[in-house]
Enzyme design. Structure first.
Site, PDB file in Angstrom:
ATOM      1  N   HIS A   8      49.560  25.084  16.181  1.00  0.00           N
ATOM      2  CA  HIS A   8      50.211  24.000  16.936  1.00  0.00           C
ATOM      3  C   HIS A   8      49.784  22.633  16.412  1.00  0.00           C
ATOM      4  O   HIS A   8      48.711  22.503  15.802  1.00  0.00           O
ATOM      5  CB  HIS A   8      49.792  24.073  18.410  1.00  0.00           C
ATOM      6  CG  HIS A   8      50.389  25.199  19.194  1.00  0.00           C
ATOM      7  ND1 HIS A   8      49.641  26.002  20.026  1.00  0.00           N
ATOM      8  CD2 HIS A   8      51.666  25.648  19.301  1.00  0.00           C
ATOM      9  CE1 HIS A   8      50.427  26.902  20.601  1.00  0.00           C
ATOM     10  NE2 HIS A   8      51.667  26.712  20.177  1.00  0.00           N
ATOM     11  N   CYS A  51      44.432  24.165  25.401  1.00  0.00           N
ATOM     12  CA  CYS A  51      45.422  25.195  25.782  1.00  0.00           C
ATOM     13  C   CYS A  51      45.223  25.743  27.189  1.00  0.00           C
ATOM     14  O   CYS A  51      46.152  26.282  27.778  1.00  0.00           O
ATOM     15  CB  CYS A  51      45.359  26.393  24.842  1.00  0.00           C
ATOM     16  SG  CYS A  51      45.390  25.982  23.121  1.00  0.00           S
TER      17      CYS A  51
HETATM   18  N1  GLY Z   1      47.489  33.374  21.118  1.00  0.00           N
HETATM   19  C1  GLY Z   1      48.028  32.080  21.314  1.00  0.00           C
HETATM   20  C2  GLY Z   1      49.425  32.037  20.874  1.00  0.00           C
HETATM   21  O1  GLY Z   1      49.715  32.550  19.850  1.00  0.00           O
HETATM   22  O2  GLY Z   1      50.313  31.540  21.507  1.00  0.00           O
END
Ligand code: GLY
Length: 254
Positions: A160, A247
């Site tokens: 991300h 996150c």
């Molecule tokens: N494990 C985090 C994701 O891939 O969204």
């Protein structure tokens, strides 16, 4: 009132999505203890915690950040890029409904909250494997009336945008220049991660401090030298699931 939405670690976290990491065994009990410590840290910083129950069938559900973008004016409910994660958004939307008007990203748009970095009235959107230009255009149309400018940023080498860059002070970003180019942020001061710690750019700014993984002490030192108070947390098991400290929560003023 400061609100933190979190969600308990799923017992299926070992089956999470992985894009750039090799699968390693996750110690579920340790993951839960580390996550509880994360929640307690937020409580200690003055947040009222809304800890959602575990979603046993959704391995990545602890990563609530990906399900929504919460602005002062509204909340945007995302359409996660991984199909396995789409069902995560319903319960997050329900938790946000008392606080904000909700707007939903529609197909064919895909957007993970981990790809959205807001700094003041600028919203940077990582164009990653999870988030696409259709969602960026939808987001732009949703927030334009509220005075935000939306810019797309190519992301490579990591999951991300916020794996590569996060805000650590009002006008300062922490960044891995190998994953995202600093020239995308000309008006901001940049602190680079220590080269030995490429995954260290994900920090969670909470007031005048940042929560930062204890596994990256060299980058922590760089932050301290830049005048930023660092709260190191052991999040080793969350990291194995390709998650970071941003996150695991949605933080906003209620
Ligand atoms: N494990 C985090 C994701 O891939 O969204």
């Amino acid at each position: 009132m400061l609100i933190a939405i979190t969600r308990k670690v799923s017992n299926s976290i070992a089956h999470c999505e992985l894009t750039h990491l090799e699968r390693q065994p996750v110690d579920l009990e340790l993951a839960r203890r580390q996550h509880r410590q994360y929640e307690k840290t937020l409580e200690g910083l003055g947040f009222e915690l809304h800890s959602l129950p575990e979603e046993p069938r959704l391995p990545d559900a602890v990563f609530v950040e990906d399900a929504a973008i919460v602005l002062d004016e509204c909340a945007i409910i995302t359409r996660p890029g991984a199909g396995s994660r789409r069902l995560e958004v319903e319960s997050v939307a329900a938790a946000l409904r008392p606080y904000r008007d909700l707007v939903h990203i529609q197909p064919p748009g895909t957007l993970d909250g981990g790809d959205v970095l807001r700094v003041g009235s600028m919203i940077y959107v990582g164009l990653s494997r999870r988030s696409n230009s259709q969602a960026l255009e939808q987001l732009r149309a949703i927030v334009r009336a509220h005075g935000y400018e939306v810019t797309g940023i190519p992301v490579g080498g990591c999951l991300h945008l916020k794996s590569a860059v996060t805000q650590v002070a009002e006008k300062t970003l922490l960044l891995n220049p190998g994953w995202v180019a600093g020239k995308n942020f000309p008006a901001l001061k940049l602190v680079e991660v220590d080269p030995a710690e490429p995954a260290a750019a994900n920090a969670l700014m909470v007031g005048s401090a940042v929560i930062h993984p204890a596994a990256y002490p060299r980058t922590g030192e760089r932050l301290e030298k830049a005048g930023i108070r660092v709260l190191p947390l052991d999040v080793s098991e969350i990291a194995k699931a390709e998650g970071g400290v941003t996150c695991c929560s949605l933080l906003f003023r209620g």
